[in-house]
Enzyme design. Sequence first.
Site, mmCIF file in Angstrom:
data_model
loop_
_atom_site.group_PDB
_atom_site.id
_atom_site.type_symbol
_atom_site.label_atom_id
_atom_site.label_comp_id
_atom_site.label_asym_id
_atom_site.label_seq_id
_atom_site.Cartn_x
_atom_site.Cartn_y
_atom_site.Cartn_z
ATOM 1 N N CYS A 170 -6.482 9.831 5.419
ATOM 2 C CA CYS A 170 -6.995 9.460 4.464
ATOM 3 C C CYS A 170 -8.545 10.247 4.382
ATOM 4 C CB CYS A 170 -7.291 7.973 4.232
ATOM 5 S SG CYS A 170 -8.641 7.339 2.837
ATOM 6 N N CYS A 190 -11.624 7.836 3.476
ATOM 7 C CA CYS A 190 -11.926 7.008 4.845
ATOM 8 C C CYS A 190 -12.636 7.817 5.877
ATOM 9 C CB CYS A 190 -10.514 6.451 5.294
ATOM 10 S SG CYS A 190 -9.489 5.564 4.272
#
Length: 144
Positions: free
Chosen positions: A70, A73
Amino acid sequence: MSFSMVRACPACGKANRVPARYLASTGRCGSCKAPLPPQGEPLDVDETAFNQILQEATVPVLADFWASWCGPCLAAAPEVHALAAEMAGKAIFLKVNTEENPGLSSRFGIQSIPNFVLLRNGKVVQQRAGFGGRAELRRWLSAA
Protein backbone atom coordinates in the site's frame (compact mmCIF):
# COMPACT_ATOMS: atom_id res chain seq x y z
CA MET A 1 1.88 -15.28 29.25
CA SER A 2 1.39 -11.55 28.81
CA PHE A 3 3.12 -9.40 26.23
CA SER A 4 6.48 -7.87 27.04
CA MET A 5 9.23 -6.51 24.89
CA VAL A 6 12.97 -6.30 25.31
CA ARG A 7 14.46 -2.82 25.10
CA ALA A 8 18.11 -1.86 25.27
CA CYS A 9 19.13 0.66 27.91
CA PRO A 10 20.26 3.89 26.20
CA ALA A 11 23.00 4.31 28.83
CA CYS A 12 24.58 0.84 29.13
CA GLY A 13 23.01 -1.16 26.29
CA LYS A 14 21.77 -3.98 28.54
CA ALA A 15 18.51 -5.68 27.61
CA ASN A 16 15.47 -4.93 29.77
CA ARG A 17 12.11 -6.70 29.60
CA VAL A 18 9.22 -4.20 29.61
CA PRO A 19 5.68 -5.54 30.25
CA ALA A 20 2.77 -4.09 28.24
CA ARG A 21 1.39 -2.09 31.17
CA TYR A 22 4.68 -0.14 31.40
CA LEU A 23 5.19 0.70 27.71
CA ALA A 24 4.11 4.31 28.31
CA SER A 25 6.06 4.69 31.57
CA THR A 26 9.59 5.80 32.31
CA GLY A 27 11.32 2.90 33.98
CA ARG A 28 14.79 2.11 35.22
CA CYS A 29 17.43 -0.15 33.74
CA GLY A 30 17.80 -3.32 35.79
CA SER A 31 21.56 -3.13 35.40
CA CYS A 32 22.73 0.50 35.64
CA LYS A 33 19.48 2.08 37.00
CA ALA A 34 19.49 4.76 34.27
CA PRO A 35 16.03 5.90 33.12
CA LEU A 36 14.37 3.84 30.36
CA PRO A 37 12.19 6.23 28.38
CA PRO A 38 8.64 5.29 27.39
CA GLN A 39 8.07 3.50 24.09
CA GLY A 40 8.51 6.14 21.38
CA GLU A 41 8.03 4.21 18.17
CA PRO A 42 5.25 2.09 16.69
CA LEU A 43 5.26 -1.60 17.58
CA ASP A 44 4.57 -4.22 14.91
CA VAL A 45 2.08 -6.57 16.56
CA ASP A 46 0.11 -9.70 15.88
CA GLU A 47 -3.39 -10.35 17.23
CA THR A 48 -2.19 -11.80 20.54
CA ALA A 49 0.15 -8.89 21.31
CA PHE A 50 -2.50 -6.39 20.16
CA ASN A 51 -5.07 -7.82 22.59
CA GLN A 52 -2.66 -7.96 25.52
CA ILE A 53 -1.38 -4.41 24.99
CA LEU A 54 -4.94 -3.14 24.60
CA GLN A 55 -5.97 -4.87 27.83
CA GLU A 56 -3.08 -3.47 29.86
CA ALA A 57 -2.59 -0.02 28.30
CA THR A 58 -2.87 2.92 30.68
CA VAL A 59 -2.87 5.46 27.83
CA PRO A 60 -4.70 5.68 24.48
CA VAL A 61 -3.65 3.19 21.80
CA LEU A 62 -3.45 4.22 18.14
CA ALA A 63 -3.51 1.27 15.75
CA ASP A 64 -2.26 1.79 12.19
CA PHE A 65 -3.68 -0.89 9.89
CA TRP A 66 -1.46 -1.17 6.80
CA ALA A 67 0.05 -3.50 4.19
CA SER A 68 3.46 -3.57 2.54
CA TRP A 69 1.99 -3.13 -0.97
CA CYS A 70 0.00 0.00 0.00
CA GLY A 71 1.67 3.20 -1.25
CA PRO A 72 -0.37 5.57 0.99
CA CYS A 73 0.44 3.34 3.99
CA LEU A 74 4.15 3.61 3.25
CA ALA A 75 3.85 7.38 2.78
CA ALA A 76 2.06 7.76 6.15
CA ALA A 77 4.56 5.59 8.06
CA PRO A 78 7.23 8.30 8.67
CA GLU A 79 4.57 10.69 9.96
CA VAL A 80 3.15 8.05 12.30
CA HIS A 81 6.68 7.23 13.48
CA ALA A 82 7.41 10.92 14.19
CA LEU A 83 4.13 11.31 16.09
CA ALA A 84 4.92 8.21 18.16
CA ALA A 85 8.22 9.80 19.20
CA GLU A 86 6.47 13.08 19.98
CA MET A 87 3.71 11.39 22.02
CA ALA A 88 5.94 8.92 23.92
CA GLY A 89 4.44 8.35 27.35
CA LYS A 90 1.07 9.77 26.27
CA ALA A 91 0.03 7.06 23.80
CA ILE A 92 1.06 3.67 22.46
CA PHE A 93 1.31 3.20 18.69
CA LEU A 94 0.71 -0.18 17.10
CA LYS A 95 1.21 -1.25 13.48
CA VAL A 96 -1.06 -4.05 12.30
CA ASN A 97 -0.20 -5.68 8.98
CA THR A 98 -3.61 -6.50 7.49
CA GLU A 99 -2.14 -9.29 5.33
CA GLU A 100 -0.78 -11.10 8.38
CA ASN A 101 -3.67 -10.32 10.75
CA PRO A 102 -6.96 -10.73 8.88
CA GLY A 103 -8.81 -11.46 12.13
CA LEU A 104 -7.98 -8.01 13.52
CA SER A 105 -8.85 -6.39 10.22
CA SER A 106 -12.24 -8.10 10.27
CA ARG A 107 -12.83 -7.23 13.93
CA PHE A 108 -12.45 -3.52 13.19
CA GLY A 109 -14.22 -3.61 9.82
CA ILE A 110 -11.11 -2.58 7.89
CA GLN A 111 -12.05 -2.33 4.22
CA SER A 112 -9.47 0.19 3.03
CA ILE A 113 -6.01 1.11 4.20
CA PRO A 114 -4.33 2.93 5.72
CA ASN A 115 -6.87 2.83 8.49
CA PHE A 116 -6.33 4.32 11.92
CA VAL A 117 -8.18 3.23 15.05
CA LEU A 118 -7.86 5.10 18.34
CA LEU A 119 -8.76 3.04 21.39
CA ARG A 120 -9.12 4.00 25.04
CA ASN A 121 -9.81 1.41 27.74
CA GLY A 122 -10.26 -1.18 25.01
CA LYS A 123 -13.02 0.72 23.22
CA VAL A 124 -12.91 2.48 19.85
CA VAL A 125 -12.88 6.26 20.25
CA GLN A 126 -12.17 7.24 16.61
CA GLN A 127 -11.63 5.40 13.36
CA ARG A 128 -10.69 6.69 9.94
CA ALA A 129 -9.72 5.22 6.60
CA GLY A 130 -7.00 7.23 4.88
CA PHE A 131 -4.31 9.37 6.41
CA GLY A 132 -5.53 12.81 7.40
CA GLY A 133 -2.12 13.98 8.59
CA ARG A 134 -0.11 14.07 11.77
CA ALA A 135 -2.04 17.07 13.13
CA GLU A 136 -5.36 15.19 12.94
CA LEU A 137 -3.97 12.16 14.76
CA ARG A 138 -2.45 14.47 17.38
CA ARG A 139 -5.91 16.07 17.91
CA TRP A 140 -7.45 12.63 18.32
CA LEU A 141 -4.90 11.66 20.94
CA SER A 142 -5.25 14.96 22.79
CA ALA A 143 -9.01 14.49 23.02
CA ALA A 144 -8.89 10.84 24.10
